[in-house]
Enzyme design. Structure first.
Site, short mmCIF file in Angstrom:
data_model
loop_
_atom_site.label_atom_id
_atom_site.label_comp_id
_atom_site.label_asym_id
_atom_site.label_seq_id
_atom_site.Cartn_x
_atom_site.Cartn_y
_atom_site.Cartn_z
N ASP A 384 0.31 -2.74 -16.17
CA ASP A 384 0.54 -1.42 -15.70
C ASP A 384 -0.10 -1.30 -13.98
O ASP A 384 -1.20 -1.88 -14.03
CB ASP A 384 0.07 -0.14 -16.38
CG ASP A 384 0.65 1.17 -16.03
OD1 ASP A 384 1.89 0.96 -15.16
OD2 ASP A 384 0.08 2.16 -16.17
N GLY A 385 0.63 -0.57 -13.22
CA GLY A 385 -0.01 -0.32 -11.74
C GLY A 385 0.77 -1.23 -10.82
O GLY A 385 0.32 -1.08 -9.62
N ASN A 386 1.97 -1.69 -10.94
CA ASN A 386 2.67 -2.22 -10.06
C ASN A 386 3.12 -1.29 -8.73
O ASN A 386 2.96 -1.77 -7.74
CB ASN A 386 3.94 -3.09 -10.60
CG ASN A 386 3.53 -4.25 -11.46
OD1 ASN A 386 2.55 -4.63 -11.65
ND2 ASN A 386 4.76 -4.71 -12.07
N HIS A 401 6.42 -4.99 -8.30
CA HIS A 401 6.91 -5.90 -9.45
C HIS A 401 6.97 -7.25 -9.24
O HIS A 401 6.49 -8.20 -10.06
CB HIS A 401 8.21 -5.21 -9.87
CG HIS A 401 8.36 -3.92 -10.34
ND1 HIS A 401 7.41 -3.12 -11.25
CD2 HIS A 401 9.00 -2.88 -9.79
CE1 HIS A 401 7.43 -2.07 -11.43
NE2 HIS A 401 8.56 -1.58 -10.53
N SER A 429 9.82 -1.22 -20.70
CA SER A 429 9.78 -0.22 -22.03
C SER A 429 11.14 0.14 -22.10
O SER A 429 12.18 0.33 -21.32
CB SER A 429 8.70 0.83 -22.09
OG SER A 429 9.12 1.47 -21.12
N THR A 430 11.55 0.81 -23.08
CA THR A 430 12.85 1.30 -23.49
C THR A 430 12.88 2.75 -22.76
O THR A 430 13.87 3.35 -22.59
CB THR A 430 12.99 1.78 -25.31
OG1 THR A 430 11.79 2.28 -25.66
CG2 THR A 430 13.49 0.66 -26.01
N TRP A 433 13.92 3.17 -18.66
CA TRP A 433 15.39 3.18 -18.14
C TRP A 433 15.34 4.58 -17.43
O TRP A 433 16.43 4.84 -16.76
CB TRP A 433 16.28 3.47 -19.28
CG TRP A 433 16.58 1.88 -19.79
CD1 TRP A 433 16.30 1.60 -21.14
CD2 TRP A 433 17.10 0.92 -19.40
NE1 TRP A 433 16.40 0.15 -21.35
CE2 TRP A 433 17.20 -0.21 -20.16
CE3 TRP A 433 17.90 0.44 -18.27
CZ2 TRP A 433 17.63 -1.45 -20.32
CZ3 TRP A 433 18.26 -0.72 -18.01
CH2 TRP A 433 18.15 -1.63 -19.18
N LEU A 493 0.49 -21.87 -26.86
CA LEU A 493 0.37 -20.45 -26.76
C LEU A 493 1.62 -19.78 -27.20
O LEU A 493 2.54 -20.25 -26.90
CB LEU A 493 0.12 -20.19 -25.33
CG LEU A 493 0.10 -18.76 -24.94
CD1 LEU A 493 -1.01 -17.89 -25.79
CD2 LEU A 493 -0.02 -18.41 -23.64
N ARG A 556 -3.56 5.19 -22.21
CA ARG A 556 -2.45 5.43 -23.39
C ARG A 556 -1.68 4.11 -23.83
O ARG A 556 -2.18 3.10 -23.04
CB ARG A 556 -1.62 6.49 -23.11
CG ARG A 556 -0.80 6.18 -21.86
CD ARG A 556 0.21 7.25 -21.35
NE ARG A 556 0.55 7.07 -19.74
CZ ARG A 556 -0.01 7.83 -18.74
NH1 ARG A 556 -1.01 8.37 -18.78
NH2 ARG A 556 0.42 7.34 -17.66
N GLU A 569 -8.80 -3.33 -30.94
CA GLU A 569 -9.75 -3.14 -29.96
C GLU A 569 -8.88 -2.69 -28.72
O GLU A 569 -8.28 -3.43 -28.06
CB GLU A 569 -10.77 -4.10 -29.88
CG GLU A 569 -11.46 -4.55 -31.10
CD GLU A 569 -12.49 -3.44 -31.41
OE1 GLU A 569 -13.08 -2.56 -30.43
OE2 GLU A 569 -12.57 -3.10 -32.62
#
Ligand code: IPE
Ligand code: IPE
Ligand code: MG
Length: 627
Positions: A384-386, A401, A429-430, A433, A493, A556, A569
């Site tokens: 988060d934070g772009n 982005h 995320s959904t 949109w 990975l 969140r 965690e």
């Protein structure tokens, strides 16, 4: 002054199997004589080439010493091949290359006709050493056979990071495998880097006469320039005032670097004693360099027996006590060298598959050693934070982005380097949109262009996608599925990128699948358990997330992995996503490794957990490694 060690396999045996197990006895009878001779040779090489290093190894528990001798002898063998006098550079490079290729084959075969490689292969098998990181060191030794010149300290340091640090890291890994982690706190990383720098500079000063005899001067131009004439004098073997001033300056610099390193905080006391003694020996070595005067150009200076004894005698007493307080983990009994399950990261033998290790961080930073039982199996990240990053820089959100893709690459490299098994990234995320069409188009186009560029093509990364196909551009869905199919067989990975993903949506899909199965009579609704539910999730094999990391100063979870992260965690960091690099991932994992996980139990009164959740951090969880 030092007690001669017992022969290698015997030392391994008695130190780590106080009560001999039948398996251990069996392992030491077969090719015992050859192996003993191989380890003996490595021990001799270490003692002759570097008595200080030999003395340090003697401070380690007897069980660890043979592996250290093997590593040391292998590094020396390569160094000798790269520097062999009277051999043309191309031929020297070819010899280093041949040695490296042979090691790859020997590792696969589990044995070698060359005694040094035989010991190294045995040590790697016993201690599950992942020799991948040595690949770069070996390639660098090969390239150096042609030329070793450094314009400035940065270039000199890069050489040191490439050729020397990976060997040191192997020793740290060895300690970790033995249950005596030489874990470096991230806030001590700079001390460690300075220390390695100082140690390398001390070595260069010590070996000046041998290097000069081969026409080598392993110092950067930047260090030589303030002393006009010193370079030429050195190369001619002339001791002059300029040379004397240069040596004084460099010895003082090295001394500052190896004095008071604060990097041992929090380490196992035995490991800390080894490092502190190393620092003391380096300072004694610098005393000898400074006292040598003109003879520095003729022979290798060595500290006096008295100076060494003053350091080593108390260190031996303290280390014996420290090691006696912590029982070590027994090494693996040698057998087939290829581990059965997926390995934490690509092995050296992966060279044959066309896979390569990730590029190093530009600073040369290496991952911290996290004890196996404290390593998360699965890290999930809300990137988060772009948008705010872009605003902060006066740019468009779409630029943010695009900038975020560099951080994604970095985090994947860092995950590979630290040996993480699962990394899951939240990309769209959904709920996203709800944003402007222009921004959505920019996000999806950025994802498409990363897929086209395929930066992980040659890395041991299994790429997967989690999310719904509807509303996504067809090309994007095709590319995601293609990547998934192409990398299916990879064992390093597992990288799951969540695009058009919603946690509630995922649970709803699972519920629908379960309802269908109940309708078909495949499951009995009266006897459903959590595992039955998990089996109907779109990715039933995704392990629970141990650590959920969100960047961008928001606290969140925004509908991310509600099932898998139920007991994760949580780690929230303030920086915006495009500013992240692999060191931030390592920091998050280090923070995780210090947490105490309880899963509802009372610490110290654990019973074996009967759910699929991992137990608290009071015991290593073998399942984490098995996944
Ligand atoms: C995260 O950055 C990336 C996506 C949600 C696609 P944001 O775009 O949410 O950035 P901020 O939170 O607005 O700064
Ligand atoms: C979560 O970030 C989604 C992704 C990182 C892809 P958001 O920025 O969309 O979440 P909120 O709006 O802060 O909850
Ligand atoms: Mg956001």
């Amino acid at each position: 002054m030092t007690t001669p060690p017992r022969s290698a396999p015997a030392a391994l045996d008695t130190a780590t199997h106080p009560r001999k197990s039948p398996a251990a006895t069996r392992a030491l009878t077969g090719e015992d004589a050859v192996l003993r001779a191989a380890y003996r040779l490595c021990r001799r090489t270490t003692r002759q080439h570097d008595p200080a290093m030999y003395a340090l190894v003697q401070l380690m528990p007897a069980g660890l010493r043979p592996a250290c001798w093997a590593l040391w002898a292998a590094a020396t063998a390569l160094d000798d091949l790269a520097d062999e006098p009277d051999v043309a550079p191309a031929e020297r490079a070819a010899r280093v290359e041949a040695w490296t290729v042979s090691l790859v084959h020997d590792l696969a075969a589990g044995t070698s006709s060359d005694p040094v490689r035989h010991a190294l292969v045995d040590a790697a098998g016993r201690w599950r050493l992942d020799l991948t990181s040595l690949q770069g060191a070996m390639a660098s030794a090969r390239d150096d056979a042609h030329d070793r010149r450094f314009a400035d300290w940065a270039a000199w340091r890069a050489w040191c990071n490439k050729e020397v640090v990976p060997w040191v890291e192997q020793v740290r890994h060895l300690f970790e495998q033995a249950g005596a982690p030489m874990t470096l706190r991230l806030d001590r990383q700079t001390d460690y880097e300075r220390f390695v720098d100082g140690a390398q500079l001390t070595d260069v000063l010590t070996d000046l006469s041998t290097d000069l005899a081969q026409g080598l001067l392993l110092l950067p131009q930047e260090a030589l320039e303030p002393f006009p004439g010193a370079e030429e004098d050195l190369l001619q073997g002339r001791w002059s005032p300029a040379v004397a001033a240069l040596i004084t300056e460099l010895a003082a610099l090295a001394r500052r670097r190896v004095t008071r390193p604060a990097m041992t905080t929090g380490m196992h006391p035995g490991a800390a004693i080894v490092l502190e003694t190393a620092a003391g020996l380096l300072r004694a070595q610098l005393d000898a360099v400074e006292a040598a005067g003109p003879t520095l150009l003729q022979r290798t200076p060595r500290p006096s027996v008295v100076a060494r004894a003053r350091l080593l005698v108390p260190a031996r007493l303290r280390s014996t006590l420290a090691w006696s307080l912590t029982p070590l983990t027994a090494p693996t009994v040698p057998g087939p060298r290829r581990p059965k399950g997926p390995t934490p990261s690509v092995s050296l033998a992966a060279e044959n598959t066309g896979l390569r290790p990730p590029p190093s961080h530009p600073s040369g930073a290496r991952p911290p050693m996290i004890p196996a039982g404290r390593m998360p199996a699965h890290v999930a990240v809300i990137m988060d934070g772009n948008g705010r990053w872009a605003e902060q820089h006066g740019l468009q959100r779409s630029d943010g982005h695009r900038a975020g893709t560099a951080a994604v690459r970095e985090i994947v490299y860092g995950a590979l380097e630290i040996g993480l098994r699962h990394l899951t990234l939240y990309a769209f995320s959904t709920e996203n949109w709800k944003r402007d069409a222009e921004e959505i188009t920019a996000i999806l186009a950025t994802l498409q262009s990363e897929l086209d560029e395929a930066p992980f093509r040659d890395l041991d990364v299994r790429q997967r996608w989690s999310g719904r196909p509807d509303r996504l551009p067809e090309d994007l869905v095709d590319s995601l599925r293609r990547e998934e199919a192409r990398t299916r067989a990879r064992t390093g990975l597992t990288l799951t990128v969540c695009i058009n993903y919603g946690g509630r949506d995922e649970i709803t899909q699972a519920a629908a699948a379960l309802a269908r199965a109940a309708r078909e009579g495949e499951v009995d609704p009266d006897h459903l358990n959590e595992d039955d539910f998990a089996r109907h999730l779109p990715h039933p094999d995704m392990p629970e997330a141990d650590l959920l990391w969100r960047t961008g100063n928001e606290q969140r979870t925004s509908n991310f992995l509600p099932w898998h992260a139920a007991y994760a965690e949580l780690y929230f960091s303030p920086g915006y996503w495009p500013d992240m690099d692999r060191r931030d991932l390592w920091q998050a994992i280090t923070e995780y490794s210090r947490r105490q996980r309880r899963h509802g139990a009372v610490p110290g009164r654990l019973t074996s957990p009967d759910t699929h959740h991992s137990p608290p951090h009071t015991q290593p969880d073998p399942r984490h490694r098995a996944r």
